[in-house]
Motif scaffolding. Structure first.
Motif, PDB file in Angstrom:
ATOM      1  N   GLN A  19      -2.840   5.525 -11.726  1.00  0.00           N
ATOM      2  CA  GLN A  19      -2.211   6.633 -11.000  1.00  0.00           C
ATOM      3  C   GLN A  19      -1.996   7.801 -11.944  1.00  0.00           C
ATOM      4  OE1 GLN A  19       1.204   5.641  -8.656  1.00  0.00           O
ATOM      5  NE2 GLN A  19       1.927   7.736  -8.560  1.00  0.00           N
ATOM      6  N   SER A  55      -8.628  -6.075 -11.130  1.00  0.00           N
ATOM      7  CA  SER A  55      -8.553  -4.795 -10.427  1.00  0.00           C
ATOM      8  C   SER A  55      -7.326  -4.042 -10.931  1.00  0.00           C
ATOM      9  CB  SER A  55      -8.432  -5.045  -8.920  1.00  0.00           C
ATOM     10  OG  SER A  55      -8.193  -3.838  -8.244  1.00  0.00           O
ATOM     11  N   ILE A  88      -4.772   8.408  -7.171  1.00  0.00           N
ATOM     12  CA  ILE A  88      -5.054   7.118  -7.788  1.00  0.00           C
ATOM     13  C   ILE A  88      -6.551   6.844  -7.777  1.00  0.00           C
ATOM     14  CG2 ILE A  88      -2.816   6.123  -7.178  1.00  0.00           C
ATOM     15  CD1 ILE A  88      -4.257   4.631  -4.883  1.00  0.00           C
ATOM     16  N   THR A 114      -5.255  -0.316 -10.648  1.00  0.00           N
ATOM     17  CA  THR A 114      -5.089   0.976  -9.994  1.00  0.00           C
ATOM     18  C   THR A 114      -4.410   1.916 -10.977  1.00  0.00           C
ATOM     19  OG1 THR A 114      -4.944  -0.070  -7.828  1.00  0.00           O
ATOM     20  CG2 THR A 114      -4.137   2.201  -8.003  1.00  0.00           C
ATOM     21  N   THR A 173      -8.947   3.070  -8.297  1.00  0.00           N
ATOM     22  CA  THR A 173      -8.929   1.636  -8.564  1.00  0.00           C
ATOM     23  C   THR A 173     -10.196   1.266  -9.322  1.00  0.00           C
ATOM     24  OG1 THR A 173      -7.602   1.200  -6.610  1.00  0.00           O
ATOM     25  CG2 THR A 173      -8.803  -0.667  -7.541  1.00  0.00           C
ATOM     26  N   ASP A 196      -0.865  -0.555 -10.049  1.00  0.00           N
ATOM     27  CA  ASP A 196      -0.981  -1.892  -9.470  1.00  0.00           C
ATOM     28  C   ASP A 196      -2.123  -2.616 -10.165  1.00  0.00           C
ATOM     29  OD1 ASP A 196      -0.422  -4.019  -7.782  1.00  0.00           O
ATOM     30  OD2 ASP A 196      -1.568  -3.226  -6.095  1.00  0.00           O
ATOM     31  N   TYR A 197      -2.153  -3.940 -10.061  1.00  0.00           N
ATOM     32  CA  TYR A 197      -3.254  -4.717 -10.621  1.00  0.00           C
ATOM     33  C   TYR A 197      -3.348  -6.053  -9.892  1.00  0.00           C
ATOM     34  CZ  TYR A 197       0.381  -7.232 -13.183  1.00  0.00           C
ATOM     35  OH  TYR A 197       1.483  -7.966 -13.503  1.00  0.00           O
ATOM     36  N   GLN A 198      -4.544  -6.614  -9.906  1.00  0.00           N
ATOM     37  CA  GLN A 198      -4.809  -7.937  -9.346  1.00  0.00           C
ATOM     38  C   GLN A 198      -5.650  -8.688 -10.363  1.00  0.00           C
ATOM     39  OE1 GLN A 198      -3.557  -8.935  -6.346  1.00  0.00           O
ATOM     40  NE2 GLN A 198      -2.581  -6.932  -6.177  1.00  0.00           N
TER      41      GLN A 198
END
Length: 173
Positions: free
Chosen positions: A82, A78, A124, A80, A126, A47-49
């Motif tokens: 995994q 950000s 994971i 994540t 972050t 995931d990313y932001q």
């Protein structure tokens, strides 16, 4: 008595022949073919932001980010990571750029990941990346910055890559 010795000798030869025959069949070579999966090492961007324009590769190994940068306005991203593997992975990072002098003189970079970081299998982490331009007395430019995270386990490696393309315009526009 000669008949008894002859009978015992014949019996002994017969037993020896059976033993040899049995041993020869017991020693046959058996070939077994198959695949054994002992371990796997794989990290992905789960995931990313970000506030930048973004595009992630189909295999989730490369994240391309593009946008503008202004003085003292942190670009926060950000990510994540995994560990899809069956082994723990040691995570480290490297940064490369197409303009090292500009990067080293006018930018700061920080992240919250203490390295080397041990990421257990099927877990994971972050990472919060912070890129800041520290001076606005510059001519307009575009800089490419690549942050590569490498997972290692013994001699195995896997990587994910975050590629920034950042543009600065005079006056912060």
């Amino acid at each position: 008595m000669n008949k008894q010795i002859l009978a015992a000798f014949t019996l002994l030869l017969f037993a020896l022949a059976i033993t040899g025959y049995a041993y020869s069949h017991w020693r046959e070579t058996v070939q077994i073919q198959g695949t054994a999966q002992i371990a796997k090492l794989e990290i992905i961007i789960q995931d990313y932001q970000t506030t930048l324009d973004s595009q992630i590769s189909q295999d989730n190994h490369t994240l391309n980010l593009k946008g503008t940068i202004t003085q003292n306005q942190p670009l926060l991203t950000s990510i994540t990571i995994q560990n899809n593997g069956t082994t723990p992975a040691t995570i480290t990072h490297t940064i490369t750029t197409n303009n090292t002098d500009l990067w080293n003189t006018y930018f700061t970079y920080s992240q919250n990941l203490t390295e080397p970081y041990e990421l257990p299998a099927e877990n994971i982490v972050t990472v919060l990346q912070n890129i800041t331009l520290t001076d606005d007395q510059l001519e307009p430019f575009t800089i490419e910055v690549t942050v590569t995270y490498t997972a290692t386990f013994q001699s195995w490696t896997d990587t994910i890559t975050i590629k920034y393309t950042l543009t600065y315009q005079e006056g912060g526009t």
